[in-house]
Design a protein around this motif. Structure first.
Motif, short mmCIF file in Angstrom:
data_model
loop_
_atom_site.label_atom_id
_atom_site.label_comp_id
_atom_site.label_asym_id
_atom_site.label_seq_id
_atom_site.Cartn_x
_atom_site.Cartn_y
_atom_site.Cartn_z
N LEU A 18 -9.26 -52.14 53.67
CA LEU A 18 -9.76 -50.78 53.86
C LEU A 18 -9.88 -50.46 55.34
O LEU A 18 -10.22 -51.30 56.16
CB LEU A 18 -11.12 -50.64 53.18
CG LEU A 18 -11.11 -50.75 51.66
CD1 LEU A 18 -12.53 -50.63 51.14
CD2 LEU A 18 -10.23 -49.69 51.05
N GLY A 19 -9.58 -49.20 55.66
CA GLY A 19 -9.72 -48.76 57.03
C GLY A 19 -8.45 -48.87 57.83
O GLY A 19 -8.42 -48.47 58.99
N PRO A 130 -9.90 -44.58 55.45
CA PRO A 130 -10.71 -45.80 55.61
C PRO A 130 -11.41 -46.24 54.34
O PRO A 130 -11.61 -47.44 54.12
CB PRO A 130 -11.72 -45.39 56.70
CG PRO A 130 -11.03 -44.32 57.47
CD PRO A 130 -10.22 -43.56 56.47
N ASP A 131 -11.79 -45.29 53.49
CA ASP A 131 -12.49 -45.65 52.25
C ASP A 131 -11.56 -45.72 51.04
O ASP A 131 -12.00 -45.75 49.90
CB ASP A 131 -13.61 -44.65 51.96
CG ASP A 131 -13.09 -43.22 51.82
OD1 ASP A 131 -11.87 -43.00 52.02
OD2 ASP A 131 -13.90 -42.33 51.52
N ASN A 132 -10.24 -45.72 51.31
CA ASN A 132 -9.23 -45.78 50.24
C ASN A 132 -9.35 -44.60 49.27
O ASN A 132 -9.07 -44.73 48.08
CB ASN A 132 -9.31 -47.10 49.45
CG ASN A 132 -8.06 -47.34 48.61
OD1 ASN A 132 -6.94 -47.06 49.05
ND2 ASN A 132 -8.23 -47.84 47.40
N SER A 133 -9.74 -43.46 49.80
CA SER A 133 -9.86 -42.27 48.95
C SER A 133 -8.60 -41.43 48.95
O SER A 133 -8.48 -40.49 48.15
CB SER A 133 -11.03 -41.40 49.44
OG SER A 133 -10.80 -40.95 50.77
N ALA A 196 -11.99 -45.16 44.63
CA ALA A 196 -11.47 -46.05 45.68
C ALA A 196 -11.19 -47.45 45.16
O ALA A 196 -10.97 -48.38 45.94
CB ALA A 196 -12.46 -46.12 46.83
N ASN A 197 -11.15 -47.63 43.84
CA ASN A 197 -11.07 -48.97 43.26
C ASN A 197 -9.66 -49.39 42.84
O ASN A 197 -9.50 -50.35 42.10
CB ASN A 197 -12.00 -49.06 42.05
CG ASN A 197 -13.44 -48.79 42.41
OD1 ASN A 197 -13.89 -49.17 43.49
ND2 ASN A 197 -14.17 -48.13 41.52
#
Length: 663
Positions: A18-19, A130-133, A196-197
């Protein structure tokens, strides 16, 4: 992870921490010091570690396995099996034509000599939130469709919506974690995620093909139907001739916008590629030996061992190439349709498995050429072996009450015979299992407590498969089970597969070095009720679903390996199919005019790195070399008494295993 470029085919996933924001460049002088939004950039999307290409001080100019000076020109003819009635591979209507993915480009594309790394194609850069959104793609300003119109972010969004709303049901499941698509500018598009999973989702989207909105929005172009009208694409080839159900020809696009990108240098060297369709495999083989086409993947061991003792081979006109691959072995087997009541009991399925005598088949039909599949992820390093321990056991322990107790105490094993054809001991074990499941013999027929006999239909699309099904049928008869082998034409076969209208089929699943979301489509409970899905067996198991979730959400290579082993173990003990065989080679017979570059073994043979050599050379000079280094590999231009090759592909659905071959 399953890639979609024309045909649905298996491919590998990449995950990033992430990020991390990634940048890609279409320039041959790509630098890893480029930046995107103030974040250090990378020149590839890669699974764990570093990408092979585009490292500092080593700019990405072309793949190591190509010949950058390969000459362009000439024509190559190949054969396809059955028939076709559609040039649209993205819906579940009709039978799609072979090779149609040659006309399409994707946002990014992968190399063949890495487990999984993605490099720029339509997208020249990408940024992951960054938050995988979300993930944002920046398009190459040079990207064009064949009519000269620029590929825009609007086309990307339109493609996503078209596939999920009117395309094959697979796409709705595959992209289900995408919340929305936002066009930020003509060359910038963002995919917003529901959560984000799903660490795979950015990389799934990176392999999205891009279709032209201005073409498909016209009233005369109905995306949801089967059609023989040539669609508009953006790839290295375009359709130039179609003879419905018989042949198709593709021509290299002279001004192809991406021909100088590093991912394409030394590739797509043939001016023309054509496919002739043959309904009979024997006729197709004879046509090859007569020089009517140039290249054939040989998937029948007996043919490879005995059918090529012909003048064309001895004179050097036809080359026999055994090419090693590094890809994990596909899993192939007789698959049970659990939607049928009589297959609900795993004891029944296990018992039927005793009737397939692999050792006899390998000795008498396959010339001792195959390896028995012992795993759904063979040749990958992620196979379930022994008994579950440590981290794998932790994944399985919460489900102990819903799993066979033996799963925790015994390694999974398949029946083994002496190869003589006498399998009486195995049949006795099978009958014991059937008795335990409530079945009994009555006048040499196996019947349930209601007196109903066990009758099974095995659906196939190739008559040549009967030679492996008939010994299976004979052994089942000794158990009192009636097996009807039903051979149908390819169109009927595909329609019945889509409707799950069968008892048993010969199913093949291609696996990758990094299994992921595609496992949901293979074995997930939701897919079992989705018409046209690849959950052929109708598996609906909360344990399988949980293990798939662990696979998808693995945050490291170690965690992924553990999760895949757990999934493999649960699938094996579920007795959902009778595993058959594999061999880690491509077996190709081709014209001597075709030349391929020397390279280390690839994850898949890339015939589009080959070229045509028209120079006057002696026919005794073998231009194609066997690079396997294996003493078991037969020398080329010799009749190989020991067969090396890929699995016998018995299944030819829309999504036939073609991991980026584009043929």
């Amino acid at each position: 992870m399953l890639m979609n470029s024309g045909y649905l085919s298996s491919f590998k996933i990449a995950t990033l921490s992430l990020g991390l924001a990634l940048s890609f460049t279409s320039s041959s002088s790509a630098s890893s010091t480029d930046t995107v939004s103030g974040t250090d950039a990378k020149t590839a999307l890669v699974l764990h570690g570093d990408a092979k290409y585009g490292q500092p001080g080593n700019p990405f100019k072309y793949f190591d396995y190509v010949n950058p000076e390969a000459p362009k020109g000439g024509s190559v003819r190949m054969a396809a099996s059955g028939t076709f009635d559609s040039l649209n591979p993205y819906t579940n209507k009709g039978t799609p034509v072979t090779g149609i993915s040659l006309i399409y480009d994707t946002l990014m594309t992968q190399s063949r000599d890495e487990a999984f790394s993605l490099y720029p194609l339509i997208a020249e850069s990408a940024e992951r939130a960054p938050d995988n959104s979300s993930i944002t793609f920046n398009l190459n300003p040079r990207a064009r469709f064949h009519d000269g119109k620029a590929i825009t972010a609007t086309d990307v969004k339109y493609t996503f919506e078209l596939l999920t709303q009117k395309g094959h049901p697979f796409y709705r499941s595959y992209y289900s974690d995408v919340e929305s698509v936002t066009v930020l500018s003509d060359r910038r598009v963002r995919f917003n995620f529901k959560h984000a999973n799903n660490p795979e989702l950015p990389f799934i989207l990176s392999e999205l093909p891009v279709l032209p909105k201005h073409h498909w929005e016209r009233d005369e172009n109905d995306f949801s139907s089967a059609s023989l009208k040539a669609p508009l694409g953006s790839g290295p080839y375009q359709v130039v001739n179609v003879d419905g159900g018989r042949s198709i020809s593709y021509q290299r696009v002279a001004d192809y916008w991406a021909q100088d990108l590093p991912v394409n240098v030394g590739r797509y060297n043939f001016d023309n590629i054509s496919y002739d369709y043959y309904r009979d495999e024997h006729v197709a083989l004879q046509a090859l030996k007569a020089g009517e086409y140039d290249l054939r993947y040989e998937n029948i061991a007996k043919n490879w061992a005995t059918a090529y003792d012909v003048p064309a081979v001895h004179q050097g006109d036809l080359i026999l190439a055994t090419i090693p691959t590094r890809n994990p072995a596909p899993i192939q087997g007789f698959a049970f349709n659990l939607r049928q009541d009589f297959f609900q009991d795993p004891l029944v399925r296990r018992a039927i498995g005793y009737a397939m005598d692999f050792e006899w088949l390998n000795r008498n039909i396959f010339h001792n050429s195959y390896i028995r599949s012992q795993s759904y992820f063979g040749n990958s390093g992620m196979e379930a072996t022994g008994i579950p321990e440590s981290e794998e056991l932790k994944l399985l322990e919460p489900w102990r009450s819903e799993l066979p107790e033996k799963l925790f105490t015994e390694p999974y094993t398949l029946p083994v015979t002496d190869g003589s054809g006498n399998i009486r001991p195995q049949l006795q074990k099978a009958l014991t299992l059937l008795k335990e499941a409530g079945w009994s013999l009555n006048n040499n027929r196996l019947v349930n407590p209601q007196g109903q006999p066990l009758k099974i239909e095995l659906l196939i699309a190739q008559p040549s498969l009967e030679r492996i099904a008939l010994p299976f049928k004979k052994n089942l008869e000794q158990m009192g089970i009636e097996l009807n082998i039903r051979s149908v034409d390819i169109s009927q076969y595909i329609n019945r597969i889509r409707a799950f209208d069968y008892d048993m089929i010969l199913a093949t699943y291609g696996q990758s070095a990094s299994p992921g979301n595609e496992q949901t489509g293979f074995w997930g409970s939701k897919a079992a009720d989705t018409r046209g899905s690849r959950n052929y067996m109708g598996i609906q198991s909360p344990v399988v679903d949980a293990m798939i979730s662990h696979v998808i959400n693995a945050d490291s290579r170690e965690a992924l390996t553990t999760a895949v082993k757990a999934l493999d173990r649960v699938l094996l003990w579920g007795e959902y199919m009778i595993p058959q065989w594999y061999y880690p080679y491509d077996r190709i017979a081709h014209s001597s005019k075709l030349v391929r570059p020397e390279s280390e073994p690839l994850y898949n043979t890339d015939i589009y790195t080959w070229w045509i050599d028209n120079s006057p050379v002696s026919k005794n000079i073998v231009k194609d070399k066997d690079v396997s280094g294996s003493p078991e590999s037969p020398p080329e231009n010799k009749i190989p008494w020991h067969y090396s090759g890929l699995i016998l592909l018995g299944m030819i659905p829309l999504w036939i295993y073609r991991r980026r071959r584009k043929i």
